[in-house]
Write a protein that holds these residues in place. Structure first.
Motif, PDB file in Angstrom:
ATOM      1  N   ASN A 119       0.905  -1.106   0.234  1.00 28.62           N
ATOM      2  CA  ASN A 119       0.131  -0.066  -0.512  1.00 28.62           C
ATOM      3  C   ASN A 119       0.390   1.415  -0.060  1.00 28.62           C
ATOM      4  OD1 ASN A 119      -1.842   1.981   0.481  1.00 28.62           O
ATOM      5  ND2 ASN A 119      -2.795   1.130   2.262  1.00 28.62           N
ATOM      6  N   PRO A 120       1.159   2.079  -0.997  1.00 30.42           N
ATOM      7  CA  PRO A 120       2.062   3.283  -1.456  1.00 30.42           C
ATOM      8  C   PRO A 120       2.013   4.074  -0.072  1.00 30.42           C
ATOM      9  CG  PRO A 120       1.044   2.816  -3.159  1.00 30.42           C
ATOM     10  CD  PRO A 120      -0.023   1.475  -2.221  1.00 30.42           C
ATOM     11  N   ALA A 121       0.706   4.126   0.524  1.00 32.94           N
ATOM     12  CA  ALA A 121       0.251   4.930   1.808  1.00 32.94           C
ATOM     13  C   ALA A 121       1.011   4.625   3.353  1.00 32.94           C
ATOM     14  CB  ALA A 121      -0.842   4.731   2.055  1.00 32.94           C
ATOM     15  N   LYS A 122       1.507   3.200   3.028  1.00 35.60           N
ATOM     16  CA  LYS A 122       2.276   2.921   4.319  1.00 35.60           C
ATOM     17  C   LYS A 122       4.293   2.825   3.667  1.00 35.60           C
ATOM     18  CE  LYS A 122      -1.705   1.748   5.776  1.00 35.60           C
ATOM     19  NZ  LYS A 122      -1.912   0.555   6.044  1.00 35.60           N
ATOM     20  N   SER A 123       4.212   3.036   2.871  1.00 43.39           N
ATOM     21  CA  SER A 123       5.609   3.375   2.608  1.00 43.39           C
ATOM     22  C   SER A 123       5.848   4.547   3.065  1.00 43.39           C
ATOM     23  CB  SER A 123       6.504   3.544   0.960  1.00 43.39           C
ATOM     24  OG  SER A 123       5.805   2.562   0.475  1.00 43.39           O
ATOM     25  N   VAL A 124       7.428   3.671   3.899  1.00 40.37           N
ATOM     26  CA  VAL A 124       8.366   4.387   5.285  1.00 40.37           C
ATOM     27  C   VAL A 124       9.639   5.004   4.302  1.00 40.37           C
ATOM     28  CG1 VAL A 124       6.913   3.204   6.707  1.00 40.37           C
ATOM     29  CG2 VAL A 124       9.287   2.201   5.925  1.00 40.37           C
ATOM     30  N   GLU A 125       9.940   5.812   5.051  1.00 34.91           N
ATOM     31  CA  GLU A 125      11.733   6.388   4.330  1.00 34.91           C
ATOM     32  C   GLU A 125      12.840   6.795   5.112  1.00 34.91           C
ATOM     33  OE1 GLU A 125      12.272   8.439   1.841  1.00 34.91           O
ATOM     34  OE2 GLU A 125      10.631   7.907   0.991  1.00 34.91           O
ATOM     35  N   LEU A 126      13.462   5.633   5.652  1.00 37.51           N
ATOM     36  CA  LEU A 126      14.724   5.518   6.588  1.00 37.51           C
ATOM     37  C   LEU A 126      15.324   6.132   6.016  1.00 37.51           C
ATOM     38  CD1 LEU A 126      14.510   1.223   5.780  1.00 37.51           C
ATOM     39  CD2 LEU A 126      13.960   2.934   7.536  1.00 37.51           C
ATOM     40  N   GLY A 127      15.908   6.531   6.991  1.00 35.67           N
ATOM     41  CA  GLY A 127      16.896   8.062   7.483  1.00 35.67           C
ATOM     42  C   GLY A 127      16.697   9.374   7.100  1.00 35.67           C
ATOM     43  N   PRO A 308      20.628   0.000  -1.324  1.00 37.67           N
ATOM     44  CA  PRO A 308      19.782   0.191  -0.146  1.00 37.67           C
ATOM     45  C   PRO A 308      20.450  -0.019   1.093  1.00 37.67           C
ATOM     46  CG  PRO A 308      17.836  -0.590  -1.411  1.00 37.67           C
ATOM     47  CD  PRO A 308      19.564  -0.470  -2.003  1.00 37.67           C
ATOM     48  N   VAL A 309      20.956   0.380   2.335  1.00 38.17           N
ATOM     49  CA  VAL A 309      21.943  -0.094   3.775  1.00 38.17           C
ATOM     50  C   VAL A 309      20.445   0.654   4.555  1.00 38.17           C
ATOM     51  CG1 VAL A 309      23.918  -1.756   2.557  1.00 38.17           C
ATOM     52  CG2 VAL A 309      23.859   0.288   3.644  1.00 38.17           C
ATOM     53  N   VAL A 310      20.885  -0.690   6.046  1.00 33.69           N
ATOM     54  CA  VAL A 310      20.915  -0.067   7.231  1.00 33.69           C
ATOM     55  C   VAL A 310      22.203  -0.846   8.311  1.00 33.69           C
ATOM     56  CG1 VAL A 310      19.229  -0.108   9.775  1.00 33.69           C
ATOM     57  CG2 VAL A 310      18.464   0.437   6.884  1.00 33.69           C
ATOM     58  N   PHE A 311      22.564  -0.268   8.347  1.00 35.51           N
ATOM     59  CA  PHE A 311      23.804  -0.714  10.078  1.00 35.51           C
ATOM     60  C   PHE A 311      22.929  -0.548  10.829  1.00 35.51           C
ATOM     61  CE2 PHE A 311      26.915   2.295  12.838  1.00 35.51           C
ATOM     62  CZ  PHE A 311      27.067   1.053  13.149  1.00 35.51           C
ATOM     63  N   GLY A 312      22.706  -1.967  11.371  1.00 31.90           N
ATOM     64  CA  GLY A 312      21.870  -1.972  13.095  1.00 31.90           C
ATOM     65  C   GLY A 312      23.216  -2.469  14.056  1.00 31.90           C
ATOM     66  N   SER A 313      22.665  -3.142  14.545  1.00 27.85           N
ATOM     67  CA  SER A 313      23.663  -3.093  15.958  1.00 27.85           C
ATOM     68  C   SER A 313      21.782  -4.596  16.658  1.00 27.85           C
ATOM     69  CB  SER A 313      23.930  -2.552  16.978  1.00 27.85           C
ATOM     70  OG  SER A 313      23.291  -1.797  17.786  1.00 27.85           O
ATOM     71  N   HIS A 344      24.624   8.109  11.841  1.00 27.57           N
ATOM     72  CA  HIS A 344      24.621   9.366  11.016  1.00 27.57           C
ATOM     73  C   HIS A 344      26.824   9.598  10.819  1.00 27.57           C
ATOM     74  CE1 HIS A 344      21.246   9.955  14.239  1.00 27.57           C
ATOM     75  NE2 HIS A 344      21.008   9.093  13.157  1.00 27.57           N
ATOM     76  N   ARG A 345      27.321   9.663  11.151  1.00 25.03           N
ATOM     77  CA  ARG A 345      28.503   9.786  10.398  1.00 25.03           C
ATOM     78  C   ARG A 345      28.958   9.293   9.525  1.00 25.03           C
ATOM     79  NH1 ARG A 345      31.858  13.005  13.848  1.00 25.03           N
ATOM     80  NH2 ARG A 345      34.061  11.391  13.907  1.00 25.03           N
ATOM     81  N   LEU A 346      28.020   7.581   9.240  1.00 23.29           N
ATOM     82  CA  LEU A 346      29.187   6.557   8.401  1.00 23.29           C
ATOM     83  C   LEU A 346      27.759   7.284   7.252  1.00 23.29           C
ATOM     84  CD1 LEU A 346      30.517   4.686   7.376  1.00 23.29           C
ATOM     85  CD2 LEU A 346      28.806   3.014   8.539  1.00 23.29           C
ATOM     86  N   LEU A 380      15.752   9.168  21.433  1.00 17.08           N
ATOM     87  CA  LEU A 380      16.552   9.913  21.712  1.00 17.08           C
ATOM     88  C   LEU A 380      18.236   9.527  21.019  1.00 17.08           C
ATOM     89  CD1 LEU A 380      16.430  10.888  25.952  1.00 17.08           C
ATOM     90  CD2 LEU A 380      15.758  11.577  24.021  1.00 17.08           C
ATOM     91  N   SER A 381      17.945   8.809  20.678  1.00 20.49           N
ATOM     92  CA  SER A 381      19.532   8.557  19.740  1.00 20.49           C
ATOM     93  C   SER A 381      19.638   8.725  19.079  1.00 20.49           C
ATOM     94  CB  SER A 381      20.078   6.946  20.437  1.00 20.49           C
ATOM     95  OG  SER A 381      19.133   6.190  19.062  1.00 20.49           O
ATOM     96  N   GLY A 382      18.213   9.659  17.921  1.00 19.75           N
ATOM     97  CA  GLY A 382      18.725   9.392  16.231  1.00 19.75           C
ATOM     98  C   GLY A 382      17.796   8.299  15.569  1.00 19.75           C
ATOM     99  N   ALA A 383      17.822   6.868  16.096  1.00 20.41           N
ATOM    100  CA  ALA A 383      18.097   5.820  14.963  1.00 20.41           C
ATOM    101  C   ALA A 383      16.236   6.248  14.374  1.00 20.41           C
ATOM    102  CB  ALA A 383      16.915   4.196  16.164  1.00 20.41           C
TER     103      ALA A 383
END
Length: 522
Positions: A119-127, A308-313, A344-346, A380-383
């Motif tokens: 559903n395009p209305a449910k698409s999300v932005e990462l970053g 597209p990637v996500v830096f996880g932990s 964020h710095r990466l 609070l971290s900005g994840a």
């Protein structure tokens, strides 16, 4: 003046207005999944725990690890060849890098991208300033107050997909929300992806427990989104766990290469328990996480630049007396904050290692204390992406129905917090002062009635009320009230619409793939 009994002490002329407004508010909140505004952009600034010099020290340590120790790719000659061709040092299965080289290889990754939903209305932005919450991941057990703790079944998996779809406070359907242990290991990824695609229309994750299962997941997504669209857009995520310390096995690196070659989102998630998979300090955990994460992101870029990637932990501390894992500890929360800064710095989106995590064995006070501490640090971290935002118990061994409901209520409150404070003229309610006078209440003013339904966050778990009312209603604890809520959500669930031709092709694909292989239970 208002007494402790609330509405009972209000002027009789005020009560009908407020009750009518309250009904409107409850109706809006408990209607369709889209009926509540779901905030996915933060306005409250991220907390900067460390300064430039301190962050630089951690990045220097990550480079030291990659130059002097390196990372092993076990059983994946293709990955080793890619790194060798890119100028890294390859000795057997171990890859080492000159300082700054791994970071340089990550440079082609986008700093923000769209993860498209059915559903395009449910698409999300990462970053950017975006926040995407999703349920727990990977639990082999589930629990609820009636049936207790038990192995998860496909029905439980489907239930949690439905519950996630039904709340506005989770923006992503998740991945292996719980392990459907009644389905063979080599076939369950097909049922899980089918559930995500048919029972929800939010973004989702696919299988990663073998390259073949990753390919099945990508192929199923392609049936829904189309080959042309998928070649240019991310519609599915794969979670690549590093076998910390400093090892990628061929299962994970192979699955990574499948998702990357298709241009789909790769989330690289080192898993470091301080004192076991890495040194004890939060700074050391952050440095090793950065080192391991950069190497995985680099591999994705070598397979397909711009992937597209996500830096996880995923990190926690240990009770060094007993060896038990602890969650929501101050050290783990500090690491969560630092890792968001490093991501964020990466220059890539960040998946936090926090969320509503807890080592508690029940949806009790300890569970919520652990969870709230970890979630505060996470947001609070900005994840940008938060896994395990709902349902997690026993350090991830259990998905709890009741805790899921308690957690999503807290998610809603935290998302409201991230909106900060509005100081526009309307919020000051100047007209209300002219309707009242000194010593008068504001509950019946036009300003209050204009904003009654949305001014304050209202949890979906039924409120206990004053002690007398609570006692008369059975003295139900929060988890007991949450039990009633998840049952009502499932009873009211309505599946999102789907083209019947697409559904048929998906079901045929699953049936054919499952029929093509013998059952494997390990």
């Amino acid at each position: 003046m208002l007494g402790t009994s609330g509405l009972e002490n209000l002027d009789i002329n005020i009560q009908p207005k407020l009750r009518k407004a309250a009904r409107r508010g409850r109706s809006a909140r408990r209607g369709a999944p889209d009926s509540v505004v779901s905030y996915t952009k933060r306005k409250t600034p991220a907390y900067q725990l460390l300064n430039e010099l301190e962050l630089g020290a951690i990045e220097t340590q990550a480079d030291w690890i990659l130059e002097n120790i390196g990372v092993e790719f076990r059983g994946d000659e293709t990955a080793l060849d890619l790194f060798r061709d890119a100028g890294a040092w390859v000795d057997g299965q171990r890859v080492t890098f000159e300082p700054g080289h791994a970071r340089q290889l990550c440079a082609s990754a986008p700093n923000q991208f769209t993860l498209h939903a059915r559903n395009p209305a449910k698409s999300v932005e990462l970053g950017g300033n975006n926040v995407v919450l999703m349920p727990g991941y990977g639990s082999p057990f589930v629990s609820d107050l009636e049936r207790g703790r038990r192995y998860a079944a496909l029905e439980d998996f489907q239930n949690f997909v439905k519950l996630t779809y039904s709340t506005p406070y989770l923006h992503h359907s998740g991945g292996t929300v719980c392990e459907p242990t009644d389905v063979p290991v080599n076939k369950r990824h097909l049922d899980m992806v089918l559930a995500h695609l048919t029972l929800s229309d939010k973004p989702f994750m696919g299988g990663v427990t073998s390259p073949v299962r990753a390919q099945d997941s990508v192929d199923m997504a392609r049936l829904v989104f189309g080959e042309t669209f998928m070649d240019e857009n991310a519609v599915i995520q794969g979670n690549i766990n590093v076998n910390s310390p400093l090892i990628y096995d061929d299962t994970m690196s192979g699955a990574l290469r499948v998702y990357a070659s298709a241009g789909q989102c790769v989330c690289v998630s080192p898993a470091i328990f301080a004192g076991a998979m890495g040194p004890l300090s939060p700074a050391a955990v952050a440095a090793q996480t950065l080192a391991e994460g950069m190497v995985g992101i680099a591999l994705a870029q070598l397979v397909r630049p711009g992937c597209p990637v996500v830096f996880g932990s995923f990190h926690s501390t240990m009770n060094l007396k007993s060896g038990a894992l602890t969650f929501g500890s101050p050290e783990a929360n500090l690491a969560s904050m630092v890792l968001s800064q490093l991501g964020h710095r990466l220059g890539v989106p960040v998946r936090s290692g926090g969320g509503h995590v807890s080592g508690s064995n029940a949806a009790d006070g300890q569970a919520m204390q652990d969870s709230v501490g970890a979630m505060w640090a996470t947001l609070l971290s900005g994840a940008h992406q938060v896994w395990h935002a709902a349902g997690w118990l026993e350090g991830g061994l259990v998905m709890s129905y009741e805790k899921f409901i308690m957690d999503i209520d807290h998610c809603g409150a935290m998302l409201k917090m991230l909106q900060g404070i509005d100081v526009s003229d309307e919020v000051f309610g100047r007209d209300a002062y002219f309707e009242t006078g000194p010593g008068e209440n504001f509950l019946s003013t036009a300003h209050t009635l204009r904003h009654f339904a949305t001014a304050h966050f209202q949890p979906d778990i039924p409120e206990a009320g004053p002690f007398e009312t609570w006692s008369e209603n059975g003295s139900l604890r929060a988890d007991q009230r949450a039990a009633a809520r998840w049952k009502s959500m499932l009873a009211g669930y309505q599946a999102p619409s789907m083209d019947e031709g697409i559904r048929s092709r998906l079901e045929d694909f699953v049936a054919e793939r499952q029929a093509s292989m013998k059952d494997e239970w390990y």
